[in-house]
Every structure is written in structure tokens, then in C-alpha cells.
Design a protein around this motif. Sequence first.
Motif, PDB file in Angstrom:
ATOM      1  N   PHE A 190       0.896  -1.424  -0.131  1.00  9.77           N
ATOM      2  CA  PHE A 190       0.081  -0.106  -0.078  1.00  9.77           C
ATOM      3  C   PHE A 190       0.882   1.215  -0.070  1.00  9.77           C
ATOM      4  O   PHE A 190       2.016   1.049   0.405  1.00  9.77           O
ATOM      5  N   LYS A 191       0.286   2.365  -0.575  1.00 11.38           N
ATOM      6  CA  LYS A 191       1.054   3.714  -0.478  1.00 11.38           C
ATOM      7  C   LYS A 191       1.075   4.102   0.943  1.00 11.38           C
ATOM      8  O   LYS A 191       2.246   4.729   1.183  1.00 11.38           O
ATOM      9  N   GLN A 192       0.102   3.844   1.567  1.00 11.08           N
ATOM     10  CA  GLN A 192       0.289   4.373   3.125  1.00 11.08           C
ATOM     11  C   GLN A 192       0.164   3.180   4.235  1.00 11.08           C
ATOM     12  O   GLN A 192      -0.712   2.373   3.977  1.00 11.08           O
ATOM     13  N   ARG A 193       0.930   3.248   5.157  1.00 13.45           N
ATOM     14  CA  ARG A 193       0.766   2.272   6.292  1.00 13.45           C
ATOM     15  C   ARG A 193      -0.474   2.202   6.698  1.00 13.45           C
ATOM     16  O   ARG A 193      -0.941   1.313   7.300  1.00 13.45           O
ATOM     17  N   LYS A 194      -1.224   3.205   6.927  1.00 14.76           N
ATOM     18  CA  LYS A 194      -2.718   3.110   7.626  1.00 14.76           C
ATOM     19  C   LYS A 194      -3.469   2.340   6.872  1.00 14.76           C
ATOM     20  O   LYS A 194      -4.361   1.820   7.222  1.00 14.76           O
ATOM     21  N   ASP A 195      -3.550   2.459   5.544  1.00 13.67           N
ATOM     22  CA  ASP A 195      -4.315   1.843   4.584  1.00 13.67           C
ATOM     23  C   ASP A 195      -3.887   0.265   4.917  1.00 13.67           C
ATOM     24  O   ASP A 195      -4.886  -0.862   4.660  1.00 13.67           O
ATOM     25  N   ALA A 196      -2.494  -0.334   4.738  1.00 15.95           N
ATOM     26  CA  ALA A 196      -2.019  -1.624   5.024  1.00 15.95           C
ATOM     27  C   ALA A 196      -2.750  -2.151   6.396  1.00 15.95           C
ATOM     28  O   ALA A 196      -3.361  -3.305   6.442  1.00 15.95           O
ATOM     29  N   ALA A 197      -2.581  -1.238   7.431  1.00 17.61           N
ATOM     30  CA  ALA A 197      -3.236  -1.614   8.744  1.00 17.61           C
ATOM     31  C   ALA A 197      -4.715  -1.960   8.690  1.00 17.61           C
ATOM     32  O   ALA A 197      -5.371  -2.853   9.237  1.00 17.61           O
ATOM     33  N   ALA A 198      -5.525  -1.011   7.941  1.00 18.23           N
ATOM     34  CA  ALA A 198      -6.770  -1.061   7.606  1.00 18.23           C
ATOM     35  C   ALA A 198      -7.243  -2.504   7.030  1.00 18.23           C
ATOM     36  O   ALA A 198      -8.210  -3.024   7.331  1.00 18.23           O
ATOM     37  N   ALA A 199      -6.366  -2.974   5.858  1.00 17.36           N
ATOM     38  CA  ALA A 199      -6.542  -3.925   5.267  1.00 17.36           C
ATOM     39  C   ALA A 199      -6.573  -5.128   6.033  1.00 17.36           C
ATOM     40  O   ALA A 199      -7.319  -6.279   6.018  1.00 17.36           O
ATOM     41  N   ILE A 200      -5.656  -5.044   7.025  1.00 15.03           N
ATOM     42  CA  ILE A 200      -5.450  -6.408   7.980  1.00 15.03           C
ATOM     43  C   ILE A 200      -6.665  -6.531   8.766  1.00 15.03           C
ATOM     44  O   ILE A 200      -7.040  -7.568   8.917  1.00 15.03           O
ATOM     45  N   GLU A 201      -6.923  -5.231   9.193  1.00 16.65           N
ATOM     46  CA  GLU A 201      -8.084  -5.257  10.245  1.00 16.65           C
ATOM     47  C   GLU A 201      -9.540  -5.943   9.477  1.00 16.65           C
ATOM     48  O   GLU A 201     -10.317  -6.500   9.916  1.00 16.65           O
TER      49      GLU A 201
END
Length: 112
Positions: free
Chosen positions: A79-90
Motif C-alpha cells: 500500500f502507498k500508506q501504512r494506515k491503509d495496510a493496517a486497515a486492510a489487515i483489520e
Amino acid sequence: VEAPKSGKYVPPFLKDSQKGGMGMRGRDDTAAIRISNLSESMTEADLDELVKKIGQHSKMYLARDKNTGLCKGFAYVHFKQRKDAAAAIEILNGHGYDHLILNVEWSKPQNN
């Protein structure tokens, strides 16, 4: 490592290390996730459809069998942003997709 004098050749790995970079072979995997338990019929288009609502991604890799071309059951999404990666995991971890329950976690750094 001593800083080279100007006008001299500087190998790329030294340039990167001086700028605080990852080095020649290094990658920034801080926003990369691994999705596993994917079905054999999974395609890149399916994977894109699965993650595009969560956030912008810069790179995807869907592991495929060399002989059959079928999905090996896992993929990586950067992902371009870590917060989006964290959201994807969630959002996706434990999510049912194509009759399987997805396992989504942070990508582990590649050992060179």
C-alpha cells in the motif's frame, strides 16, 4: 563508511546509505501485507477488487504455480500508506472470500 570526495564514482549502495536509504537491495516493506488462504482460481483482477476499496496500493504480487498458472494461495500487496495496510489487515483478516477464510498479516522482511 567514509563519505567519498566529490567528482569520484560512488557505488549506488553507498549513495543510498548516505541518504539514510535502505541500501541497494533494500525495500521499504512498512506498508506491505501478506494475504494467504486464497483459492487456486484467484486472479490479479480479483486481488485488485479485494483491496482497492481500502486504499491505494503501489504494487501487488500474486504467487502462481509455474506449470499450471494457478494461484499458489498467497499474495503480497504494497500500500502507498501504512494506515491503509493496517486497515486492510483489520478488514480482511478472517474475511470469507471464495469459500475460504483469508489470513492477512504484515509482510515479513525478505532476507537476502
